[in-house]
Write a protein that holds these residues in place. Structure first.
Motif, short mmCIF file in Angstrom:
data_model
loop_
_atom_site.label_atom_id
_atom_site.label_comp_id
_atom_site.label_asym_id
_atom_site.label_seq_id
_atom_site.Cartn_x
_atom_site.Cartn_y
_atom_site.Cartn_z
N GLY A 1 0.81 -1.20 0.00
CA GLY A 1 0.00 0.00 0.00
C GLY A 1 0.84 1.25 0.00
O GLY A 1 2.04 1.20 -0.26
N LEU A 2 0.18 2.37 0.29
CA LEU A 2 0.84 3.68 0.34
C LEU A 2 1.04 4.07 1.80
O LEU A 2 0.09 4.01 2.60
N VAL A 3 2.23 4.50 2.13
CA VAL A 3 2.55 4.89 3.51
C VAL A 3 3.51 6.07 3.47
O VAL A 3 4.29 6.21 2.52
N GLN A 4 3.45 6.90 4.49
CA GLN A 4 4.38 8.02 4.58
C GLN A 4 5.74 7.54 5.09
O GLN A 4 5.83 6.52 5.79
N ALA A 5 6.76 8.29 4.75
CA ALA A 5 8.11 7.99 5.23
C ALA A 5 8.09 7.93 6.76
O ALA A 5 7.46 8.75 7.42
N GLY A 6 8.78 6.92 7.29
CA GLY A 6 8.80 6.70 8.73
C GLY A 6 7.73 5.73 9.21
O GLY A 6 7.76 5.30 10.36
N GLY A 7 6.80 5.41 8.33
CA GLY A 7 5.72 4.52 8.69
C GLY A 7 6.10 3.05 8.57
O GLY A 7 7.24 2.70 8.29
N SER A 8 5.10 2.20 8.78
CA SER A 8 5.30 0.75 8.77
C SER A 8 4.26 0.05 7.93
O SER A 8 3.13 0.54 7.76
N LEU A 9 4.66 -1.09 7.39
CA LEU A 9 3.75 -2.00 6.70
C LEU A 9 4.16 -3.42 7.02
O LEU A 9 5.34 -3.69 7.29
N ARG A 10 3.20 -4.32 6.95
CA ARG A 10 3.49 -5.74 7.13
C ARG A 10 2.98 -6.49 5.91
O ARG A 10 1.77 -6.51 5.64
N LEU A 11 3.91 -7.10 5.19
CA LEU A 11 3.54 -7.92 4.05
C LEU A 11 3.36 -9.36 4.49
O LEU A 11 4.07 -9.85 5.37
N SER A 12 2.42 -10.03 3.85
CA SER A 12 2.19 -11.44 4.08
C SER A 12 2.28 -12.19 2.76
O SER A 12 1.97 -11.63 1.71
N CYS A 13 2.68 -13.44 2.84
CA CYS A 13 2.73 -14.30 1.66
C CYS A 13 2.22 -15.67 2.05
O CYS A 13 2.85 -16.37 2.85
N ALA A 14 1.06 -16.03 1.53
CA ALA A 14 0.45 -17.31 1.82
C ALA A 14 0.83 -18.32 0.75
O ALA A 14 0.68 -18.05 -0.44
N ALA A 15 1.31 -19.47 1.18
CA ALA A 15 1.73 -20.53 0.26
C ALA A 15 0.72 -21.66 0.26
O ALA A 15 0.13 -21.98 1.28
N SER A 16 0.56 -22.28 -0.91
CA SER A 16 -0.30 -23.44 -1.03
C SER A 16 0.26 -24.36 -2.11
O SER A 16 1.07 -23.94 -2.93
N GLY A 17 -0.16 -25.62 -2.07
CA GLY A 17 0.23 -26.56 -3.10
C GLY A 17 1.51 -27.32 -2.83
O GLY A 17 1.96 -28.07 -3.69
N GLY A 18 2.08 -27.15 -1.66
CA GLY A 18 3.30 -27.88 -1.34
C GLY A 18 3.47 -27.98 0.16
O GLY A 18 2.67 -27.42 0.92
N THR A 19 4.50 -28.69 0.60
CA THR A 19 4.80 -28.78 2.01
C THR A 19 5.65 -27.58 2.39
O THR A 19 6.82 -27.49 1.98
N PHE A 20 5.09 -26.69 3.16
CA PHE A 20 5.73 -25.39 3.39
C PHE A 20 7.11 -25.53 4.00
O PHE A 20 8.04 -24.78 3.66
N THR A 21 7.29 -26.49 4.87
CA THR A 21 8.59 -26.65 5.54
C THR A 21 9.66 -27.23 4.61
O THR A 21 10.81 -27.34 5.02
N ASN A 22 9.32 -27.56 3.39
CA ASN A 22 10.32 -27.98 2.42
C ASN A 22 11.01 -26.80 1.75
O ASN A 22 11.95 -26.99 0.98
N TYR A 23 10.55 -25.58 2.08
CA TYR A 23 10.99 -24.42 1.32
C TYR A 23 11.62 -23.34 2.19
O TYR A 23 11.10 -22.98 3.25
N ALA A 24 12.75 -22.84 1.70
CA ALA A 24 13.26 -21.57 2.17
C ALA A 24 12.41 -20.48 1.52
O ALA A 24 11.95 -20.65 0.39
N MET A 25 12.21 -19.39 2.23
CA MET A 25 11.36 -18.32 1.73
C MET A 25 12.13 -17.02 1.67
O MET A 25 12.96 -16.72 2.54
N GLY A 26 11.84 -16.24 0.64
CA GLY A 26 12.54 -14.97 0.48
C GLY A 26 11.62 -13.86 0.03
O GLY A 26 10.53 -14.12 -0.49
#
Length: 129
Positions: free
Chosen positions: A10-35
């Motif tokens: 989204g849009l945020v002012q300098a100094g602000g915060s955001l939290r991104l999320s990434c939901a995975a499906s279709g595999g065993t999540f613990t088999n993967y490194a995430m970046g």
């Protein structure tokens, strides 16, 4: 086939915060490194942060160290990127990526885009000054 879906940009002012999320499906999540990677207009895609399959170790680009935190919840198959003290230079499309953990032998592997075989569609982060 692993599917990754990012949210939280989204849009945020300098100094602000955001939290991104990434939901995975279709595999065993613990088999993967995430970046997390990002790409600003006219620039190449760059590494932001990564985390081991277990969450035991994480890696950061120097430009975000101390401001961003990557984490994962293996029970929810989700990886997060908490971004604090945002700067206009952080403006970019942010991409979540997954790579098979068994192929990661060195710390450098976590920084390398070619080590990640699955990518999300990206989420826009815009930081205004």
């Amino acid at each position: 086939q692993v599917r990754l879906v990012e949210s939280g940009g989204g849009l945020v002012q300098a100094g602000g915060s955001l939290r991104l999320s990434c939901a995975a499906s279709g595999g065993t999540f613990t088999n993967y490194a995430m970046g997390w990677f990002r790409q600003a207009p006219g620039k190449e895609r760059e590494f932001v942060a990564a985390i081991m399959w277990s969450g035991a170790r994480s890696y950061y680009a120097d430009s975000v160290k101390g401001r961003f935190t990557i984490s994962r919840d293996n029970t929810k198959s989700t990886v997060y990127l908490q971004m604090n003290s945002l700067e206009p230079e952080d403006t970019a499309v942010y991409y979540c990526a997954a790579g098979e953990a068994r192929t990661y032998y060195r710390s450098l592997d976590y920084y390398t885009p070619n080590k990640y075989g699955y990518w999300g569609q990206g989420t826009q982060v815009t930081v205004s000054s």
